[in-house]
Design an enzyme around this catalytic site. Structure first.
Site, PDB file in Angstrom:
ATOM      1  N   LYS A 182      35.002  83.360  26.562  1.00 42.09           N
ATOM      2  CA  LYS A 182      35.926  82.896  25.516  1.00 42.09           C
ATOM      3  C   LYS A 182      35.625  83.703  24.248  1.00 42.09           C
ATOM      4  CE  LYS A 182      37.213  78.555  23.371  1.00 42.09           C
ATOM      5  NZ  LYS A 182      37.031  77.100  23.373  1.00 42.09           N
ATOM      6  N   THR A 190      41.105  72.603  35.627  1.00 36.65           N
ATOM      7  CA  THR A 190      39.835  71.871  35.603  1.00 36.65           C
ATOM      8  C   THR A 190      40.115  70.491  35.023  1.00 36.65           C
ATOM      9  OG1 THR A 190      39.256  72.560  33.353  1.00 36.65           O
ATOM     10  CG2 THR A 190      38.466  73.962  35.152  1.00 36.65           C
ATOM     11  N   LYS A 197      45.596  72.961  20.170  1.00 34.62           N
ATOM     12  CA  LYS A 197      44.572  73.828  19.568  1.00 34.62           C
ATOM     13  C   LYS A 197      44.169  74.914  20.559  1.00 34.62           C
ATOM     14  CE  LYS A 197      41.515  70.636  18.250  1.00 34.62           C
ATOM     15  NZ  LYS A 197      40.365  70.091  17.500  1.00 34.62           N
ATOM     16  N   LYS A 256      31.511  78.264  18.041  1.00 35.13           N
ATOM     17  CA  LYS A 256      32.646  77.855  18.860  1.00 35.13           C
ATOM     18  C   LYS A 256      33.956  77.863  18.077  1.00 35.13           C
ATOM     19  CE  LYS A 256      33.246  74.848  22.046  1.00 35.13           C
ATOM     20  NZ  LYS A 256      33.472  75.581  23.263  1.00 35.13           N
ATOM     21  N   LEU A 262      42.244  70.103  41.292  1.00 37.03           N
ATOM     22  CA  LEU A 262      40.884  69.556  41.131  1.00 37.03           C
ATOM     23  C   LEU A 262      40.134  69.476  42.463  1.00 37.03           C
ATOM     24  CD1 LEU A 262      41.668  66.682  38.575  1.00 37.03           C
ATOM     25  CD2 LEU A 262      41.064  69.064  38.106  1.00 37.03           C
ATOM     26  N   HIS A 315      31.344  65.216  18.830  1.00 41.77           N
ATOM     27  CA  HIS A 315      31.437  66.622  18.412  1.00 41.77           C
ATOM     28  C   HIS A 315      30.791  66.831  17.037  1.00 41.77           C
ATOM     29  CE1 HIS A 315      34.466  66.354  21.569  1.00 41.77           C
ATOM     30  NE2 HIS A 315      34.565  67.674  21.588  1.00 41.77           N
TER      31      HIS A 315
HETATM   32  N1  LIG Z   1      41.644  73.162  22.853  1.00 48.90           N
HETATM   33  C1  LIG Z   1      41.065  71.981  22.903  1.00 48.90           C
HETATM   34  O1  LIG Z   1      41.509  71.021  22.285  1.00 48.90           O
HETATM   35  C2  LIG Z   1      39.857  71.806  23.779  1.00 48.90           C
HETATM   36  C3  LIG Z   1      39.445  70.510  24.126  1.00 48.90           C
HETATM   37  C4  LIG Z   1      38.342  70.372  24.980  1.00 48.90           C
HETATM   38  C5  LIG Z   1      37.673  71.506  25.458  1.00 48.90           C
HETATM   39  N2  LIG Z   1      38.121  72.741  25.083  1.00 48.90           N
HETATM   40  C6  LIG Z   1      37.428  73.945  25.547  1.00 48.90           C
HETATM   41  O2  LIG Z   1      37.462  73.996  26.965  1.00 48.90           O
HETATM   42  C7  LIG Z   1      36.443  74.891  27.366  1.00 48.90           C
HETATM   43  C8  LIG Z   1      35.809  74.395  28.653  1.00 48.90           C
HETATM   44  O3  LIG Z   1      36.810  74.308  29.638  1.00 48.90           O
HETATM   45  P1  LIG Z   1      36.410  74.144  31.177  1.00 48.90           P
HETATM   46  O4  LIG Z   1      35.319  73.171  31.295  1.00 48.90           O
HETATM   47  O5  LIG Z   1      37.675  73.938  31.902  1.00 48.90           O
HETATM   48  O6  LIG Z   1      35.747  75.552  31.523  1.00 48.90           O
HETATM   49  P2  LIG Z   1      36.283  76.864  32.286  1.00 48.90           P
HETATM   50  O7  LIG Z   1      37.674  77.161  31.908  1.00 48.90           O
HETATM   51  O8  LIG Z   1      35.257  77.891  32.043  1.00 48.90           O
HETATM   52  O9  LIG Z   1      36.276  76.435  33.825  1.00 48.90           O
HETATM   53  C9  LIG Z   1      35.077  76.032  34.417  1.00 48.90           C
HETATM   54  C10 LIG Z   1      34.828  76.752  35.755  1.00 48.90           C
HETATM   55  O10 LIG Z   1      35.730  76.239  36.726  1.00 48.90           O
HETATM   56  C11 LIG Z   1      36.351  77.335  37.424  1.00 48.90           C
HETATM   57  N3  LIG Z   1      37.634  76.805  37.895  1.00 48.90           N
HETATM   58  C12 LIG Z   1      38.727  76.537  37.156  1.00 48.90           C
HETATM   59  N4  LIG Z   1      39.629  75.905  37.884  1.00 48.90           N
HETATM   60  C13 LIG Z   1      39.120  75.776  39.127  1.00 48.90           C
HETATM   61  C14 LIG Z   1      39.599  75.188  40.325  1.00 48.90           C
HETATM   62  N5  LIG Z   1      40.757  74.529  40.364  1.00 48.90           N
HETATM   63  N6  LIG Z   1      38.815  75.267  41.428  1.00 48.90           N
HETATM   64  C15 LIG Z   1      37.596  75.862  41.366  1.00 48.90           C
HETATM   65  N7  LIG Z   1      37.082  76.414  40.260  1.00 48.90           N
HETATM   66  C16 LIG Z   1      37.848  76.360  39.142  1.00 48.90           C
HETATM   67  C17 LIG Z   1      36.389  78.434  36.427  1.00 48.90           C
HETATM   68  O11 LIG Z   1      36.483  79.685  37.063  1.00 48.90           O
HETATM   69  C18 LIG Z   1      35.054  78.245  35.711  1.00 48.90           C
HETATM   70  O12 LIG Z   1      34.041  78.867  36.456  1.00 48.90           O
HETATM   71  C19 LIG Z   1      35.451  74.979  26.222  1.00 48.90           C
HETATM   72  O13 LIG Z   1      35.478  76.259  25.654  1.00 48.90           O
HETATM   73  C20 LIG Z   1      35.967  73.946  25.231  1.00 48.90           C
HETATM   74  O14 LIG Z   1      35.717  74.316  23.902  1.00 48.90           O
HETATM   75  C21 LIG Z   1      39.191  72.905  24.266  1.00 48.90           C
END
Ligand SMILES: NC(=O)c1ccc[n+]([C@@H]2O[C@H](COP(=O)([O-])OP(=O)(O)OC[C@H]3O[C@@H](n4cnc5c(N)ncnc54)[C@H](O)[C@@H]3O)[C@@H](O)[C@H]2O)c1
Length: 374
Positions: free
Chosen positions: A84, A139, A151, A160, A179, A258
């Site tokens: 990111k 995810t 956002k 971050k 999922l 947070h």
């Molecule tokens: N914009 C917002 O309001 C907001 C809110 C909460 C979190 N976030 C951000 O979200 C980020 C974390 O997101 P995350 O936890 O989804 O992480 P990520 O996007 O890195 O995904 C996690 C892992 O899951 C894998 N993956 C994704 N989909 C998959 C699937 N269907 N099957 C198998 N593997 C899969 C990805 O390749 C990765 O290795 C952080 O940077 C956080 O700051 C943003």
């Protein structure tokens, strides 16, 4: 004689409107939701896909666009917090710029976790000062949180989301079947955000988690109970976000979890996911609230029991009060100079406090460490 200095006042209201839609079978060629915004014929799409999702569902994605005779430029990008970054953001923009899209009629499509939806949202917000985009979260973290709001952003200098913007997607399409392939650790990571929401804003959600949470985790939210829990969680999340989409009010209930452990996942050599850091923060905040008499001992025990029942991992990160205090100072900059720390005031309710001291934090850390060990 000097002329009076001129002054022009401008004012313009901009309406934000978008849909978050349950969309099972989003990659079924007979489902046209992905193409429901913008041009339908003789058209192109820039599609950003998480690398793991592309490995698992790439054939389905290619087939979808081929079936609809859409010329799709599919770019697979690895997820993970380390990606990111400004570098990934710029490489995506460079790729996009080599594949001309019509400014309004050919929305960017992103299919991935929170890292990808945050990155792609920022790309969409800044390319030609803003082009439309559609998000398909894959995810649990993105499904219940990252993808449903407006956002976006990337990390900078180890901080971050230091660069980012507010940019509403045209649509968020929810398909729970993604999922099924998500590793258990990432399922639990998303559950941490649901626990956060429940503790500070939604007692009925907490009761659902107590009754059905473990079963939902085991089935990766593929059964009816899982669907109910996710719909409830998203409805509450959107209810929290909608009245304050642009964060004009900096006292935000959804900032619960947070404050003290903010951004731990970007620390060098630290293997902590976003939700895991949030959970640690939730437990510390709940301990603080209990010490202030805002939560009863029974309430605090109920939270800790839920965490144990769900099998959530409280990461054995050293709870270092000095580092947690630094995080509070950083958050105060973000919150315009005041602590504005959300704490539960009874389960499912929130108040904001501005008077947490270092000594109080030290005592809460000590208490939580003892609970964790016992
Ligand atoms: N914009 C917002 O309001 C907001 C809110 C909460 C979190 N976030 C951000 O979200 C980020 C974390 O997101 P995350 O936890 O989804 O992480 P990520 O996007 O890195 O995904 C996690 C892992 O899951 C894998 N993956 C994704 N989909 C998959 C699937 N269907 N099957 C198998 N593997 C899969 C990805 O390749 C990765 O290795 C952080 O940077 C956080 O700051 C943003």
């Amino acid at each position: 004689m000097t002329s009076p200095s001129a002054c022009w006042h401008l004012s313009y209201l901009h309406r934000i409107e978008y849909e978050v839609v349950d969309c099972p079978g989003v990659l079924d060629p007979h489902n046209d939701a992905l193409l429901s915004v913008g041009n339908r014929e003789d058209t192109g799409r820039f599609v950003i896909v998480d690398e793991n999702v592309y490995r698992l569902r790439g054939a389905g994605i290619r087939n979808y666009f081929a079936h609809h005779r859409v010329d799709a430029r599919i770019v697979a990008i690895p997820g993970g917090e380390q990606n990111k970054s400004v570098q990934t953001y710029l490489s995506l923009l460079t790729e996009l710029d080599s594949y001309p899209i019509e400014r309004r009629a050919e929305p960017i499509i992103v299919i991935g976790g929170g890292v990808l939806t945050d990155l792609a949202g920022f790309v969409a917000a800044t390319y030609r000062r803003g082009v439309p985009h559609i998000k398909v979260p894959t995810t649990l973290m993105a499904y219940v949180d990252a993808a449903v709001g407006i956002k976006n952003g990337v990390n900078l200098n180890g901080h971050k989301n230091r660069l980012g913007s507010f940019e509403a997607p045209q649509k968020v399409l929810l398909d729970r079947t993604f999922l099924e392939t998500l590793p258990r650790r990432h399922i639990l990571n998303g559950v941490c955000e649901i626990v956060k929401l429940a503790v500070v804003a939604d007692l009925p959600l907490l009761e659902m988690l107590e009754a059905d949470g473990a079963g939902c985790i085991a089935s990766k939210f593929q059964d009816e109970r899982g669907a109910r829990l996710l719909d409830h969680s998203i409805e509450r999340m959107l209810g929290e976000l909608e009245p304050n989409l642009l964060e004009e009010n900096l006292s935000r209930t959804m900032d619960f979890g947070h404050t003290f452990v903010y951004g731990l996942e970007t620390a060098a050599g630290c293997d902590v996911l976003h939700g895991e850091a949030v959970l640690l923060d939730v437990l510390l905040s709940a301990t603080l609230a209990a010490r202030r008499g805002m939560l009863s001992d029974a309430d605090l025990k109920r939270i800790l029991d839920l965490v144990a029942t769900l099998g959530l991992v409280v990461n054995p990160v050293h709870l270092d009060p000095a580092e947690l205090w630094d995080s509070v100072q950083e958050r105060m900059l973000h919150r315009d100079g005041a602590q504005r720390i959300p704490l539960p005031d009874g389960l499912g309710k929130c108040v904001f406090v501005n008077d947490v001291t270092m000594e109080e934090l030290q005592a809460a850390c000590k208490e939580l460490s003892m609970v964790k060990q016992s």
